[in-house]
Write a protein that holds these residues in place. Sequence first.
Motif, PDB file in Angstrom:
ATOM      1  N   GLU A  79     -25.499 -69.632 -25.660  1.00  0.00           N
ATOM      2  CA  GLU A  79     -25.276 -69.975 -24.260  1.00  0.00           C
ATOM      3  C   GLU A  79     -24.319 -71.151 -24.104  1.00  0.00           C
ATOM      4  O   GLU A  79     -23.637 -71.270 -23.079  1.00  0.00           O
ATOM      5  N   LEU A  95     -21.771 -69.796 -21.319  1.00  0.00           N
ATOM      6  CA  LEU A  95     -21.897 -70.292 -19.949  1.00  0.00           C
ATOM      7  C   LEU A  95     -20.609 -70.938 -19.428  1.00  0.00           C
ATOM      8  O   LEU A  95     -20.280 -70.779 -18.243  1.00  0.00           O
ATOM      9  N   THR A  98     -18.889 -67.949 -18.135  1.00  0.00           N
ATOM     10  CA  THR A  98     -19.549 -67.195 -17.069  1.00  0.00           C
ATOM     11  C   THR A  98     -19.400 -67.876 -15.718  1.00  0.00           C
ATOM     12  O   THR A  98     -19.097 -67.219 -14.711  1.00  0.00           O
ATOM     13  N   THR A 105     -22.434 -63.649 -20.818  1.00  0.00           N
ATOM     14  CA  THR A 105     -23.643 -64.441 -21.105  1.00  0.00           C
ATOM     15  C   THR A 105     -24.851 -63.566 -21.383  1.00  0.00           C
ATOM     16  O   THR A 105     -25.620 -63.834 -22.317  1.00  0.00           O
TER      17      THR A 105
END
Length: 933
Positions: free
Chosen positions: A792, A796, A799, A829
Amino acid sequence: MDNSLPPADELVLVDRELAQLEARRTQLLARRAWLVQVLYRPARAATPQWPVTPAAPAADSTPRSAQNVLLTLGGTLLTIAAVAFTLVSWGSMGIGGRAAVLCAVTGAALSAPVVLLRRGLVSTGESVAVLGLVLTVLDAYALHRVALSDTDGLGYAAVASAVLAGAWAAYGSALPRLRVPLPAGVVAAQLPLPLGVLAAGGGATAFAWAALVTAAADGAVVLWTRPLPVRITAGAGAALLGGWALLTGGWLSFSSPWSGAPLLLAGAAVCLYAAWRTPGWAVAASVVAGLSVVAAVGGLLRSAVPGDWAVPGYVLCGLAMASVWRAGAGARLPRGVRTGLAGAGATTVALGLLWALPPVVGGALGPLARTTEIWSGEHTGPAPVAYPATAALVLAVVAAALASVPRLWARCGALALVWALLTALPVAPGLPYAATLALQLLTTAAALWIAVRPAPLTRGLPRPGATPAASPDARTTTDRTTDPTNRPATAATGPSGTPATGPSGASATGPAEPPSSGPSAPGPTDRTAAEPAGTPVAGPAASPASGPSAPGPAGRPASGPAGQSASGPAGQSAGGSVPPPPSAPPRVPGAGFGAPGTGWTPPRPRPQASAAEPGTVLGWVAYAGGLVSAAGAVALALDVRGATFLALGAVLGLLTGVAVLGTGARRTVSACGAVLAAAGLVFAGAAAAGLEAHWTGLALLLVPAATAAVGATARPVALPVEITGAAVGLSALGLAASRPAFLALVLALGGVIAAATAVRPERRRFASWTAAGLFLLAAWVRLGAWGVTTPEAYTLPVTVPALVVGFLRRRRDPEASSWTAYGPGLAVTLLPSLGAAWTDPEWVRPLVLGVAALVVTLLGARFRLQALLLLGGTVLALDGLHELAPYVVQVVGALPRWLPPALAGLLLLAVGATYEQRLRDARRLRERLARMR
């Protein structure tokens, strides 16, 4: 202020023009029908319809070919029998018998063709005559074996061949219908002189002279005889013996020049005479003559000068021979002779330039073949002298000769040779290292300056499209055409005194036709009242192309299609079967074909390719040499540290100057080369400072930063310069790849440069995406350097901006698909997190992922977004399956073995019972998903 017509007036005007167009269309259709009738009805009437008879089957061979085969085989068998009799059965007969047999057979074979020719048996007589000729050779052999065995074989063969040549020539002249005796006599005439020289003990020189004399005699036969077989045979003999003589003379010009020169000059004289008398072979014969003269004179010069001056002597002879092209024009030399002599001279000069080429290659490409380390200083001494210094003299002399020719190709060649001379100078005389480097930089500067300002070199050159100065040939032609005694028949003139032409503009020069009488031409005479006087009437192909037009009514020349008179096509009278032509629209007085109001448009001329400007061609030649010299100077300067900075700085300044002052492609290439030179300076500075590779990569970012700044002002070359700077930036990434922290820093700085470039409107779209990608890569590399393994942390940062961009796009374009707007950002993600959740033994990641997938699914259902619903639902289902899988396994293990099949059967029964309802539900679900964005 409105100047448009009122609607009523405009409607009247439109109707009037439409009526005129319709009337014109009707006239053209009627004219076309009449032309088709004129062109095709007489042709069909004149073509006889012959009955078609079936063709007989083709025979395998014609009677004439079969007869020739039979006669050839018969003559061959008789010849073999005669040879066998002479060689094998000769000793079993006495001297009287031998003489009687040979005389009888030879006399019969030579006399039989006379009788056969009288009866028309030409082929049979030809075969018997060939047998008789072979028997004469056997008679000569038998005479030598029996009566003259003590004589020398070569001498006897020379005399016998001369006698046979004369006898066969006389026999062929007495019977001219026989085709073999005369060529056979020519073949026999090739042997007396060479065999006589060999019998007398002559050497190679004497044999070559004999061959040359024989070849000259063959040439005389070619020029002064008429039978084609004789000329072909003599021409082949002249080429063979003359070629042998000239090759021997060329070999003697190296070993014994004073013996080979007279032979070569004599052969050149023979070839020149042949070229003068035979225009079809003038070029080839003149080339041989020119090469012979060059070999002769060059051989004499070579024997009088040192060895290094041999090739310059030949080159001077070649230049003198090439000058015949212009000097011979005033002396009225035939064009073919001048072309051949100039070609021979040009060939000699080209060979001389090829001999002088190695120093040029060594000076241009020698520094690139490096075997030592950079800045080692091992090449700072003088270059080794490995070639004669006269090579530079050859280049200089040929360059001066080409510069005196006012032609573009010659000026380009002179420019290239001057560059080659400057490039070869350090190699041939052996200049020191500093002088060599300075000369190469000066050569680069001069070549690039000429590439920018080539105007001084174009003085005296004809401009494209301008009429060149009349050559002597052109003046001669002009004198002939302007001579009143040689003037051709003039073209037919129209009413105004101008030549009568057809649609293509061709003048009428054919024989005049009888004028048509007024009453006999009802078609044209009926429409003369509506046309002004002096207006020609012409057909579509060419009006009076057959001669002066017949004067029609009111002084108008009347003519029909294809240049025929008004009396009709192919001499038909107006009262024939051809109907009169329809009326044509009136023509404007004095207007030719294609003028407004005529209705006939001439064909458009084919577009011709525009010739290149002399300055452009010379500029490219100089520019290519300048680039090669620049590369050689930089490669040579790598031996010494200070020389490297000097050469790179000079090349940077020169290329920058060309980029500022030049135009077109040269400007673009120079700008890109300047960027590479700047990158070389930065790299050399980092190497001189002892920086490591990753620091060098960081320093190289100065180049793309500078190109981004320059691209904002240098608009014509902005894109190529920025692309070259980006390539330098990629090399910086390669140098910094060994240190992840520095690689992240280089990526981040590259993103800053790209973001600064995105400020410009024309680069905003591409540069902004590039900057975002570089920042993202920099973040990923930095996370990797820190040892972060959580996916992540990498996904992220992608995203969030992707979802923001998708949201803004959906606001601007509500019809945009949710897969395009939100699909990439969510997938970046959700999918990696799902893969990590399936391998994560903890419960936190699956829980957070399930909550996020649930939120995404609900948002998709609320706003009817297909991408959110499907991605979120799929991830939610797979995440829940992962969490419930252990418990499902435990429950299944605790149940009886018969329960799962029973439950599966019940499920299948339920689905089968409600199959139609399930299909409708599936279709309804698919339609709802399809309606989502």
